[in-house]
Design a protein around this motif. Structure first.
Motif, short mmCIF file in Angstrom:
data_model
loop_
_atom_site.label_atom_id
_atom_site.label_comp_id
_atom_site.label_asym_id
_atom_site.label_seq_id
_atom_site.Cartn_x
_atom_site.Cartn_y
_atom_site.Cartn_z
N GLY A 36 4.96 8.78 -17.09
CA GLY A 36 4.94 9.69 -16.00
C GLY A 36 3.60 9.06 -15.05
O GLY A 36 3.51 9.25 -13.68
N VAL A 37 2.52 8.74 -15.91
CA VAL A 37 1.37 8.09 -14.97
C VAL A 37 1.78 6.80 -14.20
O VAL A 37 1.16 6.67 -13.18
N ALA A 38 2.50 6.00 -14.94
CA ALA A 38 3.10 4.91 -14.37
C ALA A 38 4.00 4.95 -13.01
O ALA A 38 3.67 4.46 -12.16
N TRP A 39 4.81 5.93 -13.06
CA TRP A 39 5.46 6.32 -11.96
C TRP A 39 4.77 6.82 -10.85
O TRP A 39 4.81 6.50 -9.75
N PHE A 40 3.59 7.73 -11.19
CA PHE A 40 2.79 8.46 -10.14
C PHE A 40 2.04 7.19 -9.49
O PHE A 40 1.71 7.21 -8.32
N MET A 41 1.34 6.14 -10.12
CA MET A 41 0.73 5.06 -9.69
C MET A 41 1.76 4.19 -8.83
O MET A 41 0.99 3.68 -7.80
N VAL A 42 2.84 4.03 -9.14
CA VAL A 42 3.74 3.44 -8.11
C VAL A 42 3.82 4.07 -6.94
O VAL A 42 3.79 3.40 -5.90
N VAL A 43 4.08 5.34 -6.95
CA VAL A 43 4.06 6.14 -5.60
C VAL A 43 2.97 6.34 -4.95
O VAL A 43 2.95 5.91 -3.65
N VAL A 44 1.81 6.37 -5.63
CA VAL A 44 0.29 6.30 -4.95
C VAL A 44 0.05 4.93 -4.14
O VAL A 44 -0.02 5.14 -3.04
N GLU A 45 0.39 3.94 -4.87
CA GLU A 45 0.03 2.63 -4.20
C GLU A 45 1.19 2.42 -3.20
O GLU A 45 0.48 1.70 -2.10
N ALA A 46 2.18 2.75 -3.12
CA ALA A 46 3.07 2.68 -2.11
C ALA A 46 3.00 3.53 -0.80
O ALA A 46 2.97 2.85 0.32
N VAL A 47 2.37 4.44 -1.21
CA VAL A 47 2.10 5.47 -0.03
C VAL A 47 0.66 4.83 0.75
O VAL A 47 0.84 4.90 1.93
N ILE A 48 -0.08 4.61 -0.21
CA ILE A 48 -1.29 4.11 0.75
C ILE A 48 -1.13 2.94 1.43
O ILE A 48 -1.64 2.59 2.52
N GLY A 49 -0.40 2.02 0.56
CA GLY A 49 -0.09 0.60 1.30
C GLY A 49 0.79 0.87 2.48
O GLY A 49 0.27 0.25 3.55
N ALA A 50 1.77 1.52 2.46
CA ALA A 50 2.42 1.73 3.98
C ALA A 50 1.74 2.66 4.89
O ALA A 50 1.81 2.40 5.78
N ALA A 51 0.90 3.41 4.62
CA ALA A 51 -0.04 4.14 5.22
C ALA A 51 -1.06 3.37 6.15
O ALA A 51 -1.33 3.40 7.33
N LEU A 52 -1.38 2.09 5.24
CA LEU A 52 -2.56 1.24 5.95
C LEU A 52 -1.71 0.22 7.02
O LEU A 52 -2.34 -0.09 8.00
N LEU A 53 -0.61 0.08 6.61
CA LEU A 53 0.24 -0.84 7.39
C LEU A 53 0.54 -0.26 8.72
O LEU A 53 0.58 -0.94 9.88
N VAL A 54 0.92 0.85 8.93
CA VAL A 54 1.44 1.65 10.14
C VAL A 54 -0.08 2.33 10.72
O VAL A 54 0.29 3.22 11.90
N ASN A 55 -1.10 2.33 10.22
CA ASN A 55 -2.33 2.89 10.45
C ASN A 55 -2.16 4.51 10.65
O ASN A 55 -2.75 5.25 11.80
#
Length: 325
Positions: A66-85
Motif C-alpha cells: 500500500g505504501v509503495a502504491w501510495f508513493m507512486v501516486v504521490v510522485e506522479a501527481v507532484i511531477g505532473a503538477a510541476l510540469l503544467v505549473n
C-alpha cells in the motif's frame, strides 16, 4: 550609457530571465518524479521489496504494498503538477517535503546498512543509498532555488491543468493493475522459483556461471558498501578454511565489477564474489536487509540466515539432515 540606465537594463534582463530559469527547473524536477513514478508503478512488486529492505515499516506485506502504491501516486501527481505549473507554491513545498523524507530514509539505510539498492527508480537504475543521498540533496537545493526564483505573479488555475493532474493521478493508480506487475504476488514470491531447482544457475555480468543444482553451496548475499557485509568476511573465510570442498562458499552481489574487485582486495575475501543482474539478485533475497546467507543443496534452498554468518556446526547439521532425508 548612464549607470542608472545600465542598472535598469540589468534589472530588466534579470526579471525576464527569472521566469525562464524557474520553468526550466520545475519542468526538470517534475519530469524526474514522473519518470520515477512510472518505472516504479510498472514493477510495484520490486519497489515494495526495496521499501521492505529499509526495515522502517512493520513487516506486513499488505501495508508495504500500500505504501509503495501510495508513493507512486504521490510522485506522479507532484511531477505532473510541476510540469503544467499547477499550484506551483504547494507542489514545490510538496517536492521539498518528499526529498526530505527520502533523505531521512537514506540516512537510516546508510547507518543501519544492508540496503543494496535505494529504490529511487525501482528496477530501472541501481544506486547505493549514499549515491542516492547525494542526488536527493542536490535536487533539494535545486528545488529551494526554484522557490527563490518563483515569480510572484498571479497563477491562473486553468481547468485544463486540473484535469491533466487528475488524469495523471488516475493513471498512476491504475498503472500497477494494467501494464505493470500487480499487487497479488507477495514480494518474496520470486524465491519460490528456485526451491525446485529451476532458475538456479547464476551467471555473473562477466559471463561466469555457478550451477547450484549440483553440490552444496553457501551463498552470501551482500552489497559492497554494506558495513555488516564487510564484517562477515573474516567469518566466511574461517568457514572456507574449515569445510574444504564440502561446501562451496560464494558471495553474490548486484554491485559493479570494479566495486567487487575493491571489496575483495580491501577485505581479503578468500572466496569468489559474483556480480549478477540486480533483478535476479533481488529474487534470491527475502524481505530483510543484507547480508543474507543461503545454504543450497542440489538446487534446494535448505536454510537461510539473516544478518549474521551461520555457525559452521549449524551449516553441517542442516546439510547432513538434508542428505539423510
Amino acid at each position: 550609457m548612464k549607470p542608472e540606465t545600465t542598472h535598469s537594463l540589468h534589472q530588466s534582463l534579470h526579471q525576464s530571465l527569472q521566469p525562464v530559469g524557474y520553468r526550466i527547473i520545475v519542468v526538470s524536477l517534475g519530469g524526474i518524479l514522473l519518470v520515477a513514478a512510472v518505472v516504479k508503478g510498472i514493477d510495484l512488486q520490486q519497489f515494495a521489496l526495496q521499501i521492505r529492505q529499509y526495515g522502517i515499516l512493520p513487516d506486513n506485506a499488505g501495508l508495504i504494498h500500500g505504501v509503495a502504491w501510495f508513493m507512486v501516486v504521490v510522485e506522479a501527481v507532484i511531477g505532473a503538477a510541476l510540469l503544467v505549473n499547477w499550484r506551483p507554491k504547494l507542489m514545490l513545498a510538496a517536492f521539498v517535503a518528499l526529498m526530505l523524507l527520502f533523505i531521512v530514509a537514506l540516512v537510516w539505510a546508510i547507518v543501519q546498512g544492508g540496503v543494496a539498492d535505494c529504490g529511487c527508480f525501482g528496477p530501472a537504475a541501481q544506486r547505493s543509498p549514499l549515491e542516492a543521498l547525494v542526488e536527493d540533496a542536490v535536487l533539494l537545493l535545486i528545488a529551494v532555488a526554484a522557490w527563490r526564483l518563483r515569480p510572484e505573479g498571479i497563477y491562473f488555475r486553468k481547468p485544463l491543468k486540473t484535469w491533466a493532474v487528475a488524469a495523471v493521478c488516475v493513471l498512476a493508480m491504475s498503472l500497477p493493475l494494467t501494464v505493470g506487475k500487480g499487487l497479488s504476488d507477495p514480494p518474496s514470491a520470486a524465491l519460490e522459483e528456485g526451491r525446485n531447482g529451476s532458475g538456479m544457475v547464476l551467471e555473473s555480468l562477466s559471463g561466469e556461471q555457478i550451477d547450484l543444482t549440483t553440490g552444496t553451496f553457501l551463498l552470501a548475499l551482500m552489497s559492497t558498501d554494506c558495513a555488516h557485509c564487510r564484517e562477515s568476511v573474516p567469518l566466511l573465510n574461517e568457514i572456507v578454511a574449515e569445510v574444504d570442498d564440502a561446501i562451496s562458499i560464494c558471495g553474490i552481489t548486484a554491485s559493479e565489477q570494479a566495486e567487487v574487485d575493491r571489496f575483495i582486495e580491501d577485505n581479503f575475501a578468500f572466496y569468489p564474489v559474483l556480480n549478477i543482474d540486480a533483478q535476479r539478485f533481488t529474487s534470491l533475497m527475502s524481505d530483510a536487509p543484507l547480508p543474507q546467507f543461503l545454504l543450497i543443496r542440489d538446487g534446494q534452498i535448505l536454510s537461510r540466515w539473516q544478518g549474521e554468518v551461520p555457525q559452521l556446526r549449524a551449516l553441517m547439521e542442516v546439510a547432513a539432515k538434508a542428505q539423510g532425508a
